[in-house]
Design a protein around this motif. Structure first.
Motif, PDB file in Angstrom:
ATOM      1  N   ARG A  73      14.027  12.602   9.200  1.00  0.00           N
ATOM      2  CA  ARG A  73      13.343  13.325   8.132  1.00  0.00           C
ATOM      3  C   ARG A  73      12.557  14.518   8.686  1.00  0.00           C
ATOM      4  NH1 ARG A  73      13.401  10.753   3.234  1.00  0.00           N
ATOM      5  NH2 ARG A  73      11.643  12.024   2.534  1.00  0.00           N
ATOM      6  N   HIS A  74      11.935  14.329   9.840  1.00  0.00           N
ATOM      7  CA  HIS A  74      11.169  15.419  10.443  1.00  0.00           C
ATOM      8  C   HIS A  74      12.084  16.577  10.843  1.00  0.00           C
ATOM      9  CE1 HIS A  74       8.199  17.543  12.850  1.00  0.00           C
ATOM     10  NE2 HIS A  74       9.051  17.546  13.856  1.00  0.00           N
ATOM     11  N   GLN A  75      13.226  16.255  11.438  1.00  0.00           N
ATOM     12  CA  GLN A  75      14.127  17.298  11.910  1.00  0.00           C
ATOM     13  C   GLN A  75      14.798  18.058  10.765  1.00  0.00           C
ATOM     14  OE1 GLN A  75      16.845  15.522  14.726  1.00  0.00           O
ATOM     15  NE2 GLN A  75      15.326  15.517  16.373  1.00  0.00           N
ATOM     16  N   THR A  76      14.823  17.457   9.583  1.00  0.00           N
ATOM     17  CA  THR A  76      15.396  18.154   8.428  1.00  0.00           C
ATOM     18  C   THR A  76      14.308  18.722   7.520  1.00  0.00           C
ATOM     19  OG1 THR A  76      15.566  16.023   7.260  1.00  0.00           O
ATOM     20  CG2 THR A  76      17.529  16.819   8.425  1.00  0.00           C
ATOM     21  N   GLY A  77      13.059  18.679   7.966  1.00  0.00           N
ATOM     22  CA  GLY A  77      11.966  19.289   7.219  1.00  0.00           C
ATOM     23  C   GLY A  77      11.498  18.504   6.011  1.00  0.00           C
ATOM     24  N   LYS A  78      11.836  17.219   5.938  1.00  0.00           N
ATOM     25  CA  LYS A  78      11.428  16.404   4.792  1.00  0.00           C
ATOM     26  C   LYS A  78      10.095  15.715   5.071  1.00  0.00           C
ATOM     27  CE  LYS A  78      16.107  15.472   3.107  1.00  0.00           C
ATOM     28  NZ  LYS A  78      15.931  16.224   1.854  1.00  0.00           N
ATOM     29  N   GLU A  79       9.396  15.329   4.015  1.00  0.00           N
ATOM     30  CA  GLU A  79       8.134  14.622   4.143  1.00  0.00           C
ATOM     31  C   GLU A  79       8.368  13.213   4.668  1.00  0.00           C
ATOM     32  OE1 GLU A  79       6.310  14.654   0.343  1.00  0.00           O
ATOM     33  OE2 GLU A  79       5.829  16.801   0.386  1.00  0.00           O
ATOM     34  N   PRO A  80       7.336  12.578   5.236  1.00  0.00           N
ATOM     35  CA  PRO A  80       7.474  11.193   5.683  1.00  0.00           C
ATOM     36  C   PRO A  80       7.927  10.288   4.541  1.00  0.00           C
ATOM     37  CG  PRO A  80       5.454  12.145   6.525  1.00  0.00           C
ATOM     38  CD  PRO A  80       6.010  13.141   5.565  1.00  0.00           C
ATOM     39  N   VAL A  81       8.674   9.271   4.871  1.00  0.00           N
ATOM     40  CA  VAL A  81       9.247   8.399   3.845  1.00  0.00           C
ATOM     41  C   VAL A  81       8.155   7.611   3.136  1.00  0.00           C
ATOM     42  CG1 VAL A  81       9.598   6.469   5.457  1.00  0.00           C
ATOM     43  CG2 VAL A  81      11.042   6.671   3.421  1.00  0.00           C
ATOM     44  N   LYS A  82       8.331   7.429   1.828  1.00  0.00           N
ATOM     45  CA  LYS A  82       7.403   6.622   1.044  1.00  0.00           C
ATOM     46  C   LYS A  82       7.873   5.179   1.016  1.00  0.00           C
ATOM     47  CE  LYS A  82       6.106  10.492  -1.957  1.00  0.00           C
ATOM     48  NZ  LYS A  82       6.061  10.998  -3.349  1.00  0.00           N
ATOM     49  N   GLU A  83       6.930   4.279   0.788  1.00  0.00           N
ATOM     50  CA  GLU A  83       7.250   2.854   0.807  1.00  0.00           C
ATOM     51  C   GLU A  83       8.304   2.502  -0.237  1.00  0.00           C
ATOM     52  OE1 GLU A  83       7.286  -0.959   2.092  1.00  0.00           O
ATOM     53  OE2 GLU A  83       6.206   0.718   2.997  1.00  0.00           O
ATOM     54  N   SER A  84       8.243   3.144  -1.388  1.00  0.00           N
ATOM     55  CA  SER A  84       9.196   2.838  -2.455  1.00  0.00           C
ATOM     56  C   SER A  84      10.631   3.197  -2.075  1.00  0.00           C
ATOM     57  CB  SER A  84       8.811   3.582  -3.737  1.00  0.00           C
ATOM     58  OG  SER A  84       8.786   4.986  -3.501  1.00  0.00           O
ATOM     59  N   ALA A  85      10.780   4.123  -1.134  1.00  0.00           N
ATOM     60  CA  ALA A  85      12.123   4.561  -0.737  1.00  0.00           C
ATOM     61  C   ALA A  85      12.850   3.519   0.093  1.00  0.00           C
ATOM     62  CB  ALA A  85      12.032   5.862   0.051  1.00  0.00           C
ATOM     63  N   SER A  86      12.122   2.518   0.617  1.00  0.00           N
ATOM     64  CA  SER A  86      12.757   1.508   1.458  1.00  0.00           C
ATOM     65  C   SER A  86      13.512   0.472   0.646  1.00  0.00           C
ATOM     66  CB  SER A  86      11.702   0.812   2.330  1.00  0.00           C
ATOM     67  OG  SER A  86      10.780   0.111   1.511  1.00  0.00           O
TER      68      SER A  86
END
Length: 227
Positions: free
Chosen positions: A137-150
């Motif tokens: 996610r960092h290398q593609t410029g996205k925000e840190p993952v949210k808990e709901s996304a898991s």
């Protein structure tokens, strides 16, 4: 362990000892579980548990001292993760060498050492699979993952994940739980006079590690963490 660590903190917060130094010591204690488990009989299993419990204690202490002294750093977080990786691996490699009976009088059976190392590799890969989500996610410029996304998008996968979470069989390949299991196996083996249950445990943990590595990867790909 928190009740113990908080009593130790009071003697450390006013010293020149840094949280990172405690993390280094924590890692050393965890890695020492491997040679400790090479000591034959129940003694080696007890030493392995002691080494891992010291690791756990220092894992609590370093963070508490860091918060008290306000000495936070990315390096400290990184070192803490490295320590966790190495400890889990050390316990499982130590189990494999213990099952191989490297100090025995007979022929060393390296199959068990291989299975222990395989279990250690699986334990590390599972942690890496989780950590690499953040890297991707960092290398593609996205925000840190949210808990709901898991949460898996498939209802069947979500049910399987909840079932695995309830059984908690995956925790057996973590250093703390594995060291306690090894002690139980050593006690049973002592009554038999052989390494049957230690070897059985090694094979079972290797199987759990392989299955869990695959299932964890599928769980990540089936969730929204990489979206």
């Amino acid at each position: 362990m928190r009740e113990v660590s908080l009593r130790i903190d009071r003697y450390l917060v006013n010293t020149r000892i840094t949280p990172n130094q405690l993390t280094y010591l924590m890692t050393v204690c965890g890695v020492l579980a491997a040679p400790a488990l090479l000591v034959p009989g129940i003694t080696g299993a007890v030493l392995g548990v002691v080494a891992v419990q010291l690791y756990l204690l220092l894992d609590c202490v370093d963070g508490e001292v860091a918060r008290w002294k306000k000495q936070y750093s990315l390096g400290g977080v990184y070192l803490d993760r490295v320590g966790a990786y190495l400890t889990d691996a050390a316990v499982l490699v130590g189990l494999g060498l213990r099952a191989a009976d490297v100090w025995g009088t007979g022929r060393i059976d390296w199959l068990w050492a291989f299975l222990g190392t395989l279990a250690a590799l699986g334990a590390i890969l599972i942690k890496a699979e989780t950590d690499l989500v953040g890297v991707a996610r960092h290398q593609t410029g996205k925000e840190p993952v949210k808990e709901s996304a898991s949460e898996p998008r498939s209802s069947g996968m979500a049910l399987a994940r909840r079932a695995a979470g309830a059984l908690k069989f995956h925790r057996l390949i973590l250093g703390i739980e594995a060291s306690l299991l090894i002690l139980v196996l050593a006690i049973v083996d002592a009554s038999r006079g052989d390494l049957f249950f230690t070897r059985l445990g090694t094979a079972v943990l290797a199987g759990i590690a392989l299955v869990q590595t695959l299932l964890h990867l599928v769980s990540i790909l089936a969730s929204s963490r990489l979206k």
